[in-house]
Enzyme design. Structure first.
Site, PDB file in Angstrom:
ATOM      1  N   GLU A  98      39.384 -69.033  57.702  1.00 49.04           N
ATOM      2  CA  GLU A  98      40.071 -70.241  58.191  1.00 49.04           C
ATOM      3  C   GLU A  98      41.434 -70.314  57.527  1.00 49.04           C
ATOM      4  O   GLU A  98      41.548 -70.327  56.309  1.00 49.04           O
ATOM      5  CB  GLU A  98      39.237 -71.459  57.793  1.00 49.04           C
ATOM      6  N   ASP A 112      36.353 -73.435  54.637  1.00 46.45           N
ATOM      7  CA  ASP A 112      36.244 -74.372  53.517  1.00 46.45           C
ATOM      8  C   ASP A 112      35.022 -75.259  53.695  1.00 46.45           C
ATOM      9  O   ASP A 112      34.615 -75.546  54.827  1.00 46.45           O
ATOM     10  CB  ASP A 112      37.498 -75.259  53.467  1.00 46.45           C
ATOM     11  N   ASP A 140      34.598 -78.252  53.852  1.00 40.97           N
ATOM     12  CA  ASP A 140      35.052 -79.632  54.093  1.00 40.97           C
ATOM     13  C   ASP A 140      34.948 -79.886  55.602  1.00 40.97           C
ATOM     14  O   ASP A 140      34.417 -79.068  56.340  1.00 40.97           O
ATOM     15  CB  ASP A 140      36.490 -79.808  53.595  1.00 40.97           C
ATOM     16  N   ASP A 167      37.098 -79.893  58.091  1.00 45.05           N
ATOM     17  CA  ASP A 167      37.686 -78.880  58.989  1.00 45.05           C
ATOM     18  C   ASP A 167      36.845 -77.610  58.978  1.00 45.05           C
ATOM     19  O   ASP A 167      36.585 -77.011  60.023  1.00 45.05           O
ATOM     20  CB  ASP A 167      39.119 -78.551  58.532  1.00 45.05           C
TER      21      ASP A 167
END
Ligand code: 28F
Length: 634
Positions: free
Chosen positions: A424, A497, A499, A501
């Site tokens: 990413e 990640d 998180d 996103d």
């Protein structure tokens, strides 16, 4: 305390054996193993329902971490057993005792085949059994892995019948003892679909929420649920048949979507890796459509009819078999794949005969489905031609050159030893390119959001840069044309990640692979990288950990003098940290994606997010909690 004669010592040795090697009995002691405890107890209630007794099952996640399961069946027998102990004491303390293989009946069992409630008792801090039977309420209590704390005794009167079991998993055995309400609801909803008329209630005392599942027309409702907001082509087709003692029931329905969704069960246990019944169903289905198409002049003599993949595009189907214990055979160690050879021919003939009849009786539906299969066949052949042309290198368009530029290739020539990292963001992509093992590791940076391929067809994929790039890099085609043996990589690793996103991209990529490269998952070639959340610097060494629990453990070991750094994202690590913690096969930890994870992701993209809108950030924040369990991390 009970007297310790040689039988009671033998019994305790039996339960002790379970506590020493729990994995032998419930597969593992992680979250999956923990939930096996619930399935073992619930399966005994379901067994009662299958045998025609009882219609309600209630599961309560209690505030103190224990679980209560109750049914309104006949109630466990409360008489004395030949051994001089009460029947419940025997059932809950002797391994494999009380395995309810009633003559000719069906033993319902968790994926691990009914190791019985005594295993749950052995792995519990305490277990409390209350039985409503013969006008009485009887109770027996166990503690510390199955030791009788209070022998069976009458504690009241009642006209009800049924069994209630409360157990508290032993924290010394299970890494995590918090149950997942979602996991339990998904499994109980499935059981309610498979057993028309059964009411299942799941109550979470902790978060004060509950669900109730009841389906009048089980399998039909199951397919309606799977297709709940797709554009369907006809009413659900439902049929059943019995041959050589094997009962087959099938519900199926086509929709506008492009992917196939076939779920199969044997004696109410999900066979997530398919097996002989699914093979039989697919053969019968393809044969029925090809015969009908030929008989009605829809297939010209020369072109060879439809492939299985053509007639399964857009199909959702649920196959449920009841097989007598004597015929039950599974393949592989996970018991997720049915072996029983007879199941193939029985399922094939029940499918072929009933479907052929249905098509003859419903000409317009037959034509609609055949028209869809013809389009799928065209797309498949076009995709194959395009792939062959690309492979022969003839058509390296300018665009292809751009695509190749973005992909940092591996120099190694042995495909199965090579790994493709889908990273990413460009900054992490840069670090990954620098830090990687250039011989075996290729890097493909993914910019921003991957297409939500809920409604996409194979053609749409080819017009989406990111996915075209991904398909090209893997080099094994797409959709019905996908062939995992052609893959340029032995492993495809999603590195995002931890998180919002990251989870967003993870769910969308899993959905893409589930829809268009499912064999990649089935062959165990798809992984999720597990970047650390923290680095802890204490005295001599630096450690990386991926979860808050692990952080606590290291802090305890470091006795106070340590420095903690929380990684916000992959882009924050310099390349050798990224290599060391997440890419180096010697030191990294990868998570293999199972078909269930991907199916769950696909359902999230479809049913829960609604396939009309892009998965929104706030949806993810609401629905995907970032504990290790939830975003597909064990
Ligand atoms: C909450 C968990 O365990 N329910 C159960 C029964 C009913 C019978 C039974 C169970 C030993 C070997 C037969 C009653 N009357 N819920 C449960 N309900 N076990 S477990 O029998 C176990 C015997 O097989 C039962 C007549 N026959 C069977």
């Amino acid at each position: 305390m009970a007297k310790y004669d040689e039988t009671s010592i033998k019994i305790l040795e039996g339960l002790e054996a379970v506590r020493k090697r729990p994995g032998m009995y419930i597969g593992s002691t992680d979250k999956r193993g923990l939930h096996h405890l619930v399935w073992e107890i619930v399966d005994n209630s379901i067994d009662e329902v299958i045998n025609g007794y009882g219609s309600h099952i209630k599961i309560t996640l209690n505030k103190d971490g224990s679980v209560t399961v109750s049914d309104n069946g006949r109630g466990v027998p409360i008489g004395m057993h030949a051994s001089g102990k009460s029947t419940p004491e025997v059932i809950y303390t002797i391994l494999h005792a009380g395995g309810k293989f009633e003559e000719g009946g069906y033993k319902v069992s968790g994926g691990l085949h009914g190791v019985g409630a005594s295993v749950v008792n052995a792995l519990s801090k305490r277990m409390d059994v209350t039985i409503y039977k013969e006008g009485k309420i009887s109770n027996i209590r166990f503690c510390d892995g199955g030791k009788v704390e209070s022998p069976l005794k009458t504690i009241g009167e009642s006209k009800k019948t049924g069994t209630t079991v409360t157990f508290l998993p032993d924290p010394e055995i299970f890494k995590t003892t918090n149950f997942s309400y979602t996991t339990i609801c998904e499994r109980m909803q499935e059981s309610a679909f498979l057993l028309s008329g059964l009411t299942v209630e799941v109550i979470d005392e902790e978060d004060d929420r509950s669900s109730k599942f009841y389906y009048e027309n089980g399998l039909i409702n199951f397919v309606e649920y799977i297709n709940e907001d797709k554009k369907v082509l006809h009413k659900v087709i439902n049929f059943n048949g019995t041959k050589n003692g094997i009962e087959v029931e099938i519900a199926m329905q086509y929709s506008e979507s492009y992917n196939e969704n076939i779920l199969s069960f044997v004696n109410n246990v999900k066979t997530s890796d398919g097996g002989s019944h699914e093979v039989g169903f697919k053969t019968g289905l393809t044969k029925a459509f090809n015969d009908y198409a030929k008989a009605n002049g829809l297939i010209k003599g020369k072109d060879g009819g439809f492939d299985g993949a053509d007639v399964r595009e857009g199909l959702s189907a649920v196959i449920n078999l009841r097989i007598p214990e004597a015929l039950l055979q599974f393949e592989g160690q996970t018991k997720g794949k049915l072996g029983t050879p007879e199941a193939r021919s029985v399922t094939e003939s029940v499918t072929y005969e009933n479907l052929k009849f249905f098509l003859e009786e419903n000409k317009e539906i037959a034509l609609t489905i055949i028209d869809k299969a013809a389009k799928s066949k065209e797309a498949r052949e076009a995709a194959r031609k395009a792939r062959e042309a690309a492979r022969s290198g003839k058509t390296k368009t300018a665009k292809d050159k751009v695509i190749i530029a973005k992909l940092a290739q591996a120099t190694g020539k042995v495909a199965r030893d090579n790994e493709l990292f889908l990273v990413e963001g460009d900054s992490a992509g840069g670090s990954a390119k620098t830090g990687r093992d250039k011989v075996h590791q290729a890097i493909l940076p993914l910019r921003g959001k991957v297409l939500n391929c809920e409604k996409a067809s194979s053609n749409d994929i080819n017009s989406n840069e990111e996915l075209k790039l991904l398909t090209y890099a893997i080099g094994a085609g797409i959709g019905a044309d996908f062939d995992y043996e052609e893959s340029n990589y032995g492993k495809v690793i999603i590195m995002t990640d931890a998180d919002v996103d990251g989870a967003h991209i993870q769910i969308l990529l899993l959905t893409f692979f589930y829809r268009f490269m499912r064999p990649l998952i089935e062959q165990g070639m798809l992984y999720i990288a597990n970047p650390p959340l923290y680095a802890i610097d204490y005295g001599k060494s630096k450690e990386y950990v991926a979860t808050d629990e692990e952080l606590e453990e290291v802090k305890a070991r470091a006795k106070g003098n340590y420095k903690i750094m929380r990684f916000k994202g992959l882009g924050e690590m310099d390349y050798d940290e990224l290599w060391e913690t997440t890419m180096n096969p010697e030191t990294r930890s990868l998570i293999k994606v199972t078909i269930n994870d991907a199916a769950l992701a696909e359902k999230r993209v479809h049913v829960l997010m609604g396939d009309k809108v892009e998965p929104r950030k706030e949806w993810i924040e609401e629905n995907v909690d970032f504990t290790m369990e939830d975003n597909f991390r064990r």
